[in-house]
Design a protein around this motif. Structure first.
Motif, short mmCIF file in Angstrom:
data_model
loop_
_atom_site.label_atom_id
_atom_site.label_comp_id
_atom_site.label_asym_id
_atom_site.label_seq_id
_atom_site.Cartn_x
_atom_site.Cartn_y
_atom_site.Cartn_z
N SER A 196 -2.51 1.78 5.83
CA SER A 196 -3.13 0.71 5.04
C SER A 196 -4.25 1.26 4.16
O SER A 196 -4.38 0.89 2.99
CB SER A 196 -3.69 -0.38 5.95
OG SER A 196 -2.64 -1.04 6.60
N LYS A 254 -0.78 2.53 11.44
CA LYS A 254 -0.83 1.47 10.44
C LYS A 254 -2.20 1.41 9.78
O LYS A 254 -2.31 1.17 8.56
CB LYS A 254 -0.49 0.13 11.08
CG LYS A 254 -0.41 -0.99 10.08
CD LYS A 254 0.03 -2.29 10.73
CE LYS A 254 0.11 -3.36 9.68
NZ LYS A 254 1.39 -3.97 9.59
N GLU A 265 -2.70 3.13 1.29
CA GLU A 265 -2.19 2.20 0.27
C GLU A 265 -3.32 1.73 -0.64
O GLU A 265 -3.15 1.65 -1.85
CB GLU A 265 -1.49 1.02 0.94
CG GLU A 265 -0.17 1.40 1.57
CD GLU A 265 0.45 0.30 2.40
OE1 GLU A 265 1.67 0.36 2.59
OE2 GLU A 265 -0.27 -0.62 2.86
#
Length: 170
Positions: free
Chosen positions: A111, A107, A114
């Protein structure tokens, strides 16, 4: 479990995790002779460089010790150009595996991707590495299989990809 971005002072602990995980995960996959010659000092130098150049995240236990790490970067390989990111690694000490740390480390990389407008990624995994099931459980699609020479022999590496990292359920 605390997940955070790595700093240069983490290089020594990351190197220890790296070597120790290789020795447990790749036993009977990579020749033991190669695994025995792995050096904490050499890996520490590698991680000092990697921390400067890559997105590196660490997992710390309740005592502040690093028990795992992940890395990611733009996909600079000549192949798989339809994927703009690469999950370079997730390594977790054997005693801490199966506790959801891998998802948390993944994650952190996702992240970051992104934030960089990286929307797809690949990961390469040795065929005999049980971690391939982790990626499969997160709906990574197998897109290729390649033979590699190194680590004291010839091995098969599986290439998995996510066309849309937003589809990863973590």
């Amino acid at each position: 479990m605390n997940i955070r971005r790595a700093v240069s002072e983490d290089a020594s602990q990351i190197a220890k995790v790296h070597v120790d995980v290789w020795r447990t995960t790749y036993e009977n996959i990579i020749p033991n002779e190669y695994l025995r010659q792995l050096s904490y000092d050499k890996r520490e130098r590698l991680w000092r460089k990697n921390i400067r150049e890559l997105d590196v995240y660490v997992a710390q236990n309740e005592h502040g010790n690093i028990v795992g790490f992940s890395t990611g970067s733009h996909n600079y390989r000549n192949r798989y150009n339809e994927y703009d990111g690469e999950l370079s690694s997730i390594y977790i000490l054997e005693a801490y595996q199966g506790r959801g740390i891998g998802k948390k480390l993944l994650k952190a990389v996702v992240s970051r991707f992104e934030n960089l407008n990286i929307t797809s990624m690949i990961v390469l995994v040795l065929e005999e590495n049980p971690a391939k099931h982790f990626y499969e459980s997160l709906r990574a699609k197998r897109i290729d299989s390649v033979q590699i020479k190194g680590y004291g022999g010839e091995l098969t590496e599986l290439v998995y990809g996510w066309k849309d990292i937003h589809s990863i359920h973590i």
